[in-house]
Design an enzyme around this catalytic site. Structure first.
Site, PDB file in Angstrom:
ATOM      1  N   ASP A 157      -7.641  -2.648  13.612  1.00 39.88           N
ATOM      2  CA  ASP A 157      -8.967  -3.416  13.514  1.00 39.88           C
ATOM      3  C   ASP A 157      -8.935  -4.472  12.779  1.00 39.88           C
ATOM      4  O   ASP A 157     -10.093  -4.404  11.873  1.00 39.88           O
ATOM      5  CB  ASP A 157      -9.006  -1.958  12.912  1.00 39.88           C
ATOM      6  CG  ASP A 157      -9.043  -1.311  11.771  1.00 39.88           C
ATOM      7  OD1 ASP A 157      -8.030  -1.755  11.374  1.00 39.88           O
ATOM      8  OD2 ASP A 157      -9.210  -0.542  10.878  1.00 39.88           O
ATOM      9  N   GLU A 185      -9.477  -2.037   5.185  1.00 40.61           N
ATOM     10  CA  GLU A 185     -10.027  -1.432   6.232  1.00 40.61           C
ATOM     11  C   GLU A 185     -11.654  -2.708   6.382  1.00 40.61           C
ATOM     12  O   GLU A 185     -11.690  -3.109   5.534  1.00 40.61           O
ATOM     13  CB  GLU A 185     -10.593  -0.150   6.374  1.00 40.61           C
ATOM     14  CG  GLU A 185      -9.152   0.581   5.937  1.00 40.61           C
ATOM     15  CD  GLU A 185      -8.586   1.150   7.468  1.00 40.61           C
ATOM     16  OE1 GLU A 185      -9.023  -0.526   8.660  1.00 40.61           O
ATOM     17  OE2 GLU A 185      -7.875   2.010   8.035  1.00 40.61           O
ATOM     18  N   ASP A 207       1.002  -1.258   0.026  1.00 40.12           N
ATOM     19  CA  ASP A 207      -0.625   0.128   0.110  1.00 40.12           C
ATOM     20  C   ASP A 207       1.095   1.504   0.261  1.00 40.12           C
ATOM     21  O   ASP A 207       2.322   1.232  -0.344  1.00 40.12           O
ATOM     22  CB  ASP A 207      -0.975  -0.091   1.457  1.00 40.12           C
ATOM     23  CG  ASP A 207      -0.226   0.183   2.411  1.00 40.12           C
ATOM     24  OD1 ASP A 207       1.145  -0.295   2.572  1.00 40.12           O
ATOM     25  OD2 ASP A 207      -0.836  -0.852   3.384  1.00 40.12           O
ATOM     26  N   HIS A 251      -7.136  -4.748  10.105  1.00 36.94           N
ATOM     27  CA  HIS A 251      -7.188  -4.662   8.369  1.00 36.94           C
ATOM     28  C   HIS A 251      -5.910  -5.205   7.770  1.00 36.94           C
ATOM     29  O   HIS A 251      -4.572  -5.527   9.057  1.00 36.94           O
ATOM     30  CB  HIS A 251      -6.645  -2.559   8.024  1.00 36.94           C
ATOM     31  CG  HIS A 251      -5.788  -1.860   8.377  1.00 36.94           C
ATOM     32  ND1 HIS A 251      -6.109  -1.283   9.020  1.00 36.94           N
ATOM     33  CD2 HIS A 251      -4.532  -3.410   8.707  1.00 36.94           C
ATOM     34  CE1 HIS A 251      -4.379  -0.562   9.583  1.00 36.94           C
ATOM     35  NE2 HIS A 251      -3.553  -1.194   9.215  1.00 36.94           N
TER      36      HIS A 251
END
Ligand code: PGA
Length: 244
Positions: free
Chosen positions: A136, A143, A67, A138
């Protein structure tokens, strides 16, 4: 999923680097999927040492990163291209022409995301995909969502992620709110997935990833569907697993 339990972050880094190092020695043309964040830094340090002291040869290795922040130039100190240069590429004998990171300044996102997916397909997927995991759940910047997204795409970062990543910036206001991430198809096309987790703060999400249902609200849970996943985690990160 194979779970390798280690004592601490140092041991985790050594184990991960040994696995990646063995892959590179066995197949000098290896395609590595690489990750940013704090967790892989120790692994990269050990790979740098192995390159300097043990002739680990990266000259034919190709890398594909997960990313990049949207809007950050490659030479921006918080860009992931900059991170990779600083933490790994500048210190090993890799040909940077064959190190790929999504283009954070792309003017035509649709085309550049499609190109990134074509690149991964052209390479035949990665041999080893290294992953960290967000609080979370990810992986990359995929996400929590109502669906798993297959292709490389632009994402809105969650407030949780922006807050977690603010530590790398002067203030939370400077953290970009969007990023380009490899999608689940790119990640899952790896022959082997190596996911790392360290510390108590990751214990709850590791339990959900390993023992919870496969659910796009816990993006890493998709790894339960991959045939060759190695989780290397320290005792703190594994402390909430029921089955251990
Ligand atoms: P961390 O980030 O390694 O800095 O905890 C992991 C991630 O957000 O993927």
């Amino acid at each position: 999923m194979q779970i390798i339990s280690v004592k601490d972050y140092q041991a985790l880094s050594l184990q991960a680097a040994r696995l990646i190092g063995a892959q590179v020695r066995l197949n000098p043309d290896t395609v590595l999927g690489l990750a940013t964040g704090s967790t892989p830094v120790g692994t990269y340090k050990e790979l740098i040492r192995m390159c300097a002291e043990e002739d680990l040869d990266f000259s034919n290795v190709t890398t594909v990163n997960l990313d990049e922040y949207y809007g950050l130039a490659p030479d921006h100190e918080q860009s992931y291209r900059y991170f990779m240069n600083q933490n790994l590429f500048d210190h090993i004998n890799i040909d940077k022409e064959f190190t790929y990171v999504p283009d954070g300044l792309s003017k035509d996102l649709e085309a550049s995301c499609a190109d990134y997916d074509d690149l991964i397909e052209f390479l035949g997927g990665t041999d080893i995909q290294l992953l960290g995991i967000g609080h979370d759940g990810h992986i990359g910047f995929n996400e929590p969502d109502d669906v798993f997204t297959a292709g490389t795409h632009l994402v809105d970062l969650t407030p949780d992620t922006i807050e977690a990543n603010a530590r790398f910036f002067k203030s939370a206001d400077e953290v970009p709110h969007q990023a380009i991430t490899m999608g689940m198809k790119g990640i899952m096309s790896a022959s082997t997935i190596l996911i790392l987790a360290s510390g108590k703060a990751k214990a709850s999400i590791i339990r959900k990833m390993v023992e919870g249902p496969v659910d796009p609200q816990v993006p890493a849970s998709i790894l339960q569907l991959h045939p060759d996943v190695v989780l290397i985690a320290d005792e703190d990160a594994l402390s909430e697993l029921m089955a251990l």
